[in-house]
Design a protein around this motif. Structure first.
Motif, PDB file in Angstrom:
ATOM      1  N   LEU A  79       0.826  -1.203   0.000  1.00  0.00           N
ATOM      2  CA  LEU A  79       0.000   0.000   0.000  1.00  0.00           C
ATOM      3  C   LEU A  79       0.864   1.258   0.000  1.00  0.00           C
ATOM      4  O   LEU A  79       0.587   2.221  -0.721  1.00  0.00           O
ATOM      5  CB  LEU A  79      -0.920   0.000   1.227  1.00  0.00           C
ATOM      6  N   ILE A  84      -0.295   5.119  -0.798  1.00  0.00           N
ATOM      7  CA  ILE A  84      -1.313   5.234   0.237  1.00  0.00           C
ATOM      8  C   ILE A  84      -0.615   5.378   1.581  1.00  0.00           C
ATOM      9  O   ILE A  84       0.310   4.623   1.903  1.00  0.00           O
ATOM     10  CB  ILE A  84      -2.241   4.007   0.220  1.00  0.00           C
ATOM     11  N   ARG A 136     -13.682   7.645   0.079  1.00  0.00           N
ATOM     12  CA  ARG A 136     -12.686   7.699  -0.995  1.00  0.00           C
ATOM     13  C   ARG A 136     -11.462   6.857  -0.645  1.00  0.00           C
ATOM     14  O   ARG A 136     -10.942   6.119  -1.494  1.00  0.00           O
ATOM     15  CB  ARG A 136     -12.263   9.149  -1.247  1.00  0.00           C
ATOM     16  N   ILE A 137     -11.002   6.958   0.586  1.00  0.00           N
ATOM     17  CA  ILE A 137      -9.835   6.188   1.008  1.00  0.00           C
ATOM     18  C   ILE A 137     -10.134   4.694   0.954  1.00  0.00           C
ATOM     19  O   ILE A 137      -9.302   3.882   0.504  1.00  0.00           O
ATOM     20  CB  ILE A 137      -9.409   6.613   2.423  1.00  0.00           C
ATOM     21  N   THR A 138     -11.320   4.319   1.396  1.00  0.00           N
ATOM     22  CA  THR A 138     -11.695   2.913   1.369  1.00  0.00           C
ATOM     23  C   THR A 138     -11.736   2.389  -0.057  1.00  0.00           C
ATOM     24  O   THR A 138     -11.303   1.254  -0.330  1.00  0.00           O
ATOM     25  CB  THR A 138     -13.054   2.710   2.055  1.00  0.00           C
ATOM     26  N   ARG A 140      -9.910   3.382  -2.507  1.00  0.00           N
ATOM     27  CA  ARG A 140      -8.512   3.178  -2.932  1.00  0.00           C
ATOM     28  C   ARG A 140      -7.971   1.859  -2.390  1.00  0.00           C
ATOM     29  O   ARG A 140      -7.277   1.119  -3.103  1.00  0.00           O
ATOM     30  CB  ARG A 140      -7.633   4.332  -2.452  1.00  0.00           C
ATOM     31  N   LEU A 141      -8.268   1.567  -1.143  1.00  0.00           N
ATOM     32  CA  LEU A 141      -7.822   0.297  -0.579  1.00  0.00           C
ATOM     33  C   LEU A 141      -8.419  -0.881  -1.345  1.00  0.00           C
ATOM     34  O   LEU A 141      -7.731  -1.866  -1.631  1.00  0.00           O
ATOM     35  CB  LEU A 141      -8.226   0.204   0.886  1.00  0.00           C
ATOM     36  N   GLN A 143      -9.520  -0.953  -4.448  1.00  0.00           N
ATOM     37  CA  GLN A 143      -8.911  -1.042  -5.770  1.00  0.00           C
ATOM     38  C   GLN A 143      -7.567  -1.748  -5.692  1.00  0.00           C
ATOM     39  O   GLN A 143      -7.230  -2.608  -6.520  1.00  0.00           O
ATOM     40  CB  GLN A 143      -8.746   0.355  -6.367  1.00  0.00           C
ATOM     41  N   HIS A 144      -6.777  -1.385  -4.686  1.00  0.00           N
ATOM     42  CA  HIS A 144      -5.472  -2.023  -4.517  1.00  0.00           C
ATOM     43  C   HIS A 144      -5.650  -3.506  -4.199  1.00  0.00           C
ATOM     44  O   HIS A 144      -4.943  -4.366  -4.757  1.00  0.00           O
ATOM     45  CB  HIS A 144      -4.693  -1.340  -3.392  1.00  0.00           C
ATOM     46  N   TYR A 269     -16.973   7.152  -1.880  1.00  0.00           N
ATOM     47  CA  TYR A 269     -16.562   5.873  -2.458  1.00  0.00           C
ATOM     48  C   TYR A 269     -16.816   5.849  -3.967  1.00  0.00           C
ATOM     49  O   TYR A 269     -15.967   5.407  -4.752  1.00  0.00           O
ATOM     50  CB  TYR A 269     -17.324   4.744  -1.771  1.00  0.00           C
ATOM     51  N   MET A 272     -14.645   6.926  -7.007  1.00  0.00           N
ATOM     52  CA  MET A 272     -13.575   6.075  -7.499  1.00  0.00           C
ATOM     53  C   MET A 272     -14.046   4.694  -7.928  1.00  0.00           C
ATOM     54  O   MET A 272     -13.469   4.090  -8.830  1.00  0.00           O
ATOM     55  CB  MET A 272     -12.492   5.912  -6.418  1.00  0.00           C
ATOM     56  N   THR A 273     -15.096   4.180  -7.281  1.00  0.00           N
ATOM     57  CA  THR A 273     -15.549   2.806  -7.543  1.00  0.00           C
ATOM     58  C   THR A 273     -17.074   2.769  -7.535  1.00  0.00           C
ATOM     59  O   THR A 273     -17.684   3.252  -6.576  1.00  0.00           O
ATOM     60  CB  THR A 273     -15.016   1.840  -6.466  1.00  0.00           C
TER      61      THR A 273
END
Length: 336
Positions: A79, A84, A136-138, A140-141, A143-144, A269, A272-273
């Motif tokens: 990460l 991140i 938003r942060i979630t 990104r996690l 997606q990773h 969220y 991004m997704t």
């Protein structure tokens, strides 16, 4: 995963371990451990010369083994490489980041030292937009997680209906909670049976189920200016991606502003997704299940300051959440 919940983590047990662990690190990384949090693990602040600090995590016995902890550190490495902001583990003099420390009169504990992260914890009552940031942060996690090729031997706990609220639940049995009359227990039992059926129908395909933080609440964010760090990956494991939204509401599932928080989280969220209709529809089941999982956790952690601060009415609130879930009110409140 053990069929028996770990024994209570007595406050005096890890102190000697923390002091002994200092000898593992270079002199510049040694200080006096000061306990700042006792929950699943004991967390210590280490003050160093020049105003520097470190965080020492003394693991609770019987919860994570060495392979699980190394797997957590591997995800943190990946990460961080992806940009991140997550904690960085500190190497001891032998170049290793994870150690098992034993002292006379105490059982051994796994220990990991992390770099200190400055920042403030966002407060939803002051800044509702914090949940949009969290969403938003979630994303990104997630997606990773979906794209990451995990190293061989990677292993973390699997958070399913059975391991969260079933007979072998990792955090203990909700049925042991004090103050629940037969009618309350019946309500929770029916709610969990319905949640289990809905989650089985929802499924655990790769699009819906994968490696997640599993405890990504505002309490596990630290904000410093434009930088947002995610901390405390101790419970990261495999579960439904939407479980991270249920976890974001932890302890406040019955709060009057909860629907507002859900809306902000989803808004962030979805920048991004995308979120499918089925993902929204399963949220009430996940929220109710999380609250009952926390009821089990609070019962097995009654000695902690965090649980004592919840107050005697918190268990009653769990029954309300389950009743609202069963009659559809929870779904209506969040637009699911």
């Amino acid at each position: 995963m053990s069929d028996v919940a770990p024994a209570p983590f007595r406050a005096g047990d890890p102190d000697a371990i923390a002091r002994a662990a200092m000898a593992l690190y270079p002199p510049a990384e040694r200080g006096v451990p000061r306990l700042v949090c006792l929950s699943e693990n004991a967390t210590y602040r280490i003050d160093l010369p020049g105003g520097r600090r470190r965080v020492l995590r003394v693991h609770r016995p019987g919860y994570h083994d060495a392979t699980e902890i190394r797997s957590e550190l591997a995800w943190l490495d990946s990460l961080r490489a992806a940009g991140i902001q997550v904690p960085r583990a500190v190497c001891a003099m032998d170049g290793e980041r994870l150690h098992h420390v034993s002292t006379p009169g105490t059982s051994g504990r796994h220990v990991v030292m992390f770099e200190w992260i400055d920042g403030t914890e966002p407060t939803p009552d002051i800044d509702p937009g914090s949940f949009a940031r969290l969403g938003r942060i979630t994303a990104r996690l997630h997606q990773h997680s979906r794209a990451w090729r995990r190293p061989q031997g990677f292993r973390r706990k699997v958070w399913t209906h059975a391991t969260m609220v079933g007979p072998a639940a990792a955090w203990g049995q909700w049925q042991a909670a004090q103050g629940l009359d037969p009618r309350a227990r019946d309500t929770i039992t029916h709610a969990m049976a319905q949640a289990g059926s809905e989650l089985a129908a929802y499924g655990d395909g790769a699009a819906r189920f994968g490696l997640i933080h599993a405890d990504l609440r505002l309490a596990n964010l630290l904000i410093a200016g434009e930088r947002t760090h995610i901390i405390d990956f101790d419970d990261c494991g495999f579960s439904w991606f939407m479980q991270d939204l249920a976890a974001a509401l932890s302890f406040f599932e019955d709060h009057p502003r909860m629907p507002h928080w859900v809306a902000h989280w989803l808004r962030g969220y979805e920048t991004m997704t995308p979120v499918e209709r089925a993902d929204l529809s399963i949220l009430p089941a996940l929220i109710a299940q999380r609250r009952v999982q926390l009821l089990a956790w609070a019962t097995s952690h009654a000695h902690t300051a965090q649980v004592q601060a919840l107050g005697p009415q918190w268990a009653t609130g769990c029954v309300t959440v389950c009743r609202d879930y069963l009659d559809g009110r929870l779904a209506r409140r969040i637009g699911a």
